[in-house]
Enzyme design. Structure first.
Site, mmCIF file in Angstrom:
data_model
loop_
_atom_site.group_PDB
_atom_site.id
_atom_site.type_symbol
_atom_site.label_atom_id
_atom_site.label_comp_id
_atom_site.label_asym_id
_atom_site.label_seq_id
_atom_site.Cartn_x
_atom_site.Cartn_y
_atom_site.Cartn_z
ATOM 1 N N SER A 1 42.138 28.137 49.270
ATOM 2 C CA SER A 1 41.117 28.704 48.999
ATOM 3 C C SER A 1 42.134 30.023 49.584
ATOM 4 O O SER A 1 42.628 31.097 48.447
ATOM 5 C CB SER A 1 39.801 28.865 49.740
ATOM 6 O OG SER A 1 38.726 29.418 49.600
ATOM 7 N N HIS B 1 35.368 22.108 47.121
ATOM 8 C CA HIS B 1 36.288 23.274 47.661
ATOM 9 C C HIS B 1 36.538 22.714 49.212
ATOM 10 O O HIS B 1 37.672 23.410 49.539
ATOM 11 C CB HIS B 1 34.954 24.511 47.614
ATOM 12 C CG HIS B 1 35.673 25.517 48.194
ATOM 13 N ND1 HIS B 1 36.882 26.010 46.920
ATOM 14 C CD2 HIS B 1 36.353 26.359 49.532
ATOM 15 C CE1 HIS B 1 37.355 27.360 47.646
ATOM 16 N NE2 HIS B 1 37.535 27.841 49.229
#
Ligand SMILES: *[C@@H]1O[C@H](CO)[C@@H](O)[C@H](O)[C@H]1NC(C)=O
Ligand SMILES: *[C@@H]1O[C@H](CO)[C@@H](O)[C@H](O)[C@H]1NC(C)=O
Length: 417
Positions: free
Chosen positions: A189, A393
């Protein structure tokens, strides 16, 4: 200050909750952290309180703490797992692992030996270095400024500064300590964002990596689907204005227990859940991959700290659909950059070999945004779309099947270099 921020978050989250399915999802998680924690086995209750290095040692792995200071004075702590179950040897390749927004080194070990990426890499024969960027639990220190008393100065950074200073500083330290000219980089990320900042701006760093492995890559954000982020992005200028007006510098201050410190709004049970579970609110929740037992432990360590400016920089990315430096507005852009709009990060300058790992169900790293990034990187070596359509995610950190779906593949990729 904390109260105001929570109020703001609560209002935004409320809008999201009304529009979306968040309350329902969060109810399913059913975390009132403290009560849930008490139901856990004692060992896990203990994990909620231990630091990264204490936990690594508890689970029988060696761990070293290393401290470096960034050029602009942030005191950054790294955790090193020099070797794993396979024992020590002197030819272990170093791998630097960089966490994402609101996270810390702990997220690479929290799911335990045999599951977490930190242990996984150590057991596979690597010398593992877990970074912590400015502002998080382990790097909440500056040579001059106090994060509370000098909040305005301390928190005046975005991920641009992290990519320009923290990451190069830590990477160079690892290279020096291990005597290895080239090391591996694994980012998740924001941990990928800062690598692209570094490699596009400080191009001499491209030759310092054997390979750069990006999990849930974040450069372009035009197609973000996270309702929480989308809500904020609708009110970009308003949010920026409020934040400036109220002198809020730290994102979601971690005052032990956000819910308790957050005052009256957070005390109402629905809000308490929403206030507390920022990571799930931001990134979504995948029932199949999330180990429910671990949630209260994770929430004891996360959010680990970040600046408002980091968050707002992401919001700018969503609205501009560009991967570029901080937007000061046209007047100050002119002063700062000598142009009306901020300069782009030139992705073709990223000449280190990059591998992208992405997935269909990612609220932040949308497939099309990642494809755009892939088409612009200077030396893309591979991209892997996760075979599990629901992988999301945060599953890269905690996912029950992360080892079989992603980590094994990472090891294969690393063997090629
Ligand atoms: C390190 O050395 C061992 C034994 O000498 C060997 O089996 C292994 O492949 C080497 N590892 C690397 C990464 O070179
Ligand atoms: C969930 O986490 C607990 C605590 O680490 C562990 O004992 C258990 O095996 C995990 N479950 C799965 C399905 O991975």
């Amino acid at each position: 200050m904390d109260l105001t921020m929570n109020l703001l978050l609560a209002i935004a989250t409320f809008v999201v909750a009304v529009m979306g399915d968040i309350t329902h999802v969060l109810d399913e998680i059913n975390v009132e952290r403290k009560t849930e924690l008490k139901k856990l086995p004692e060992s896990l209750q203990e994990d909620a309180k231990l630091s990264t290095s204490e936990m690594i040692k508890k689970y029988g792995y060696p761990c070293e703490d290393h401290t470096v200071v960034s050029k602009d004075g942030y005191v950054l702590k790294m955790h090193r797992i020099p070797y794993g179950r396979s024992g020590p040897s002197n030819n272990r390749s170093a791998v630097y692992v960089q966490h994402g927004f609101l996270c810390s080194s702990v997220d690479w070990i929290i799911s335990g030996p045999g599951k977490a990426l930190g242990y996984y890499l150590a057991d596979a024969g690597y010398d593992v270095w877990l970074g912590n960027v400015r502002g998080n639990t382990y790097s909440r220190k500056h040579t001059k400024w106090d994060p509370k008393k000098d909040a305005k100065q301390f928190w005046d950074f975005s991920w641009h500064e992290i990519g320009m200073d923290d990451i190069p500083t830590m990477v160079d330290y690892v290279r020096k300590q291990t005597g290895q000219d080239k090391i591996f980089y694994i980012g998740h990320s924001q941990g990928t964002t800062v690598s692209y900042v570094m490699l596009s701006q400080k191009t001499e760093y491209n030759s310092k990596f054997r390979a750069v492995i990006s999990l849930a890559p974040i450069a372009y954000m035009g197609r973000v689907t996270s309702p929480f982020l989308k809500t904020f992005s609708l009110f970009e200028h308003y949010t920026e204005w409020i934040v400036n007006m109220l002198n809020i510098y730290e994102f979601l201050p971690r005052t032990g227990n956000v819910a308790a410190a957050g005052g009256w709004l957070c005390k109402h049970s629905m809000f308490q859940k929403l206030c507390a579970e920022s990571l799930f609110t931001l990134c979504g929740y995948n029932r199949e991959q999330m180990n429910i037992t671990l949630v209260p432990v994770i929430m004891s360590h996360t959010p680990a700290g970040a600046s408002i400016k980091q968050f707002l920089h992401f919001v700018q990315e969503i609205n501009s659909e560009k991967f570029r430096q901080w937007d000061y507005g046209i007047v100050y852009n002119r002063v700062k950059y000598k142009r009306w709009s901020p300069p782009d990060y030139e992705l073709e300058n990223v000449k280190a070999p990059v591998y992208l790992y992405y997935t269909h169900n990612d609220w932040l790293a949308h497939v099309e945004d990642v494809e755009k990034l892939a088409s612009e990187l200077g030396n893309l070596k591979g991209k892997f779309l996760c075979s599990d359509k629901n992988f999301n995610h945060i599953d890269y950190m905690y996912g029950i099947d992360a080892p079989t779906l992603v980590y094994n593949d990472i090891l294969e990729t690393m063997k090629k270099h």
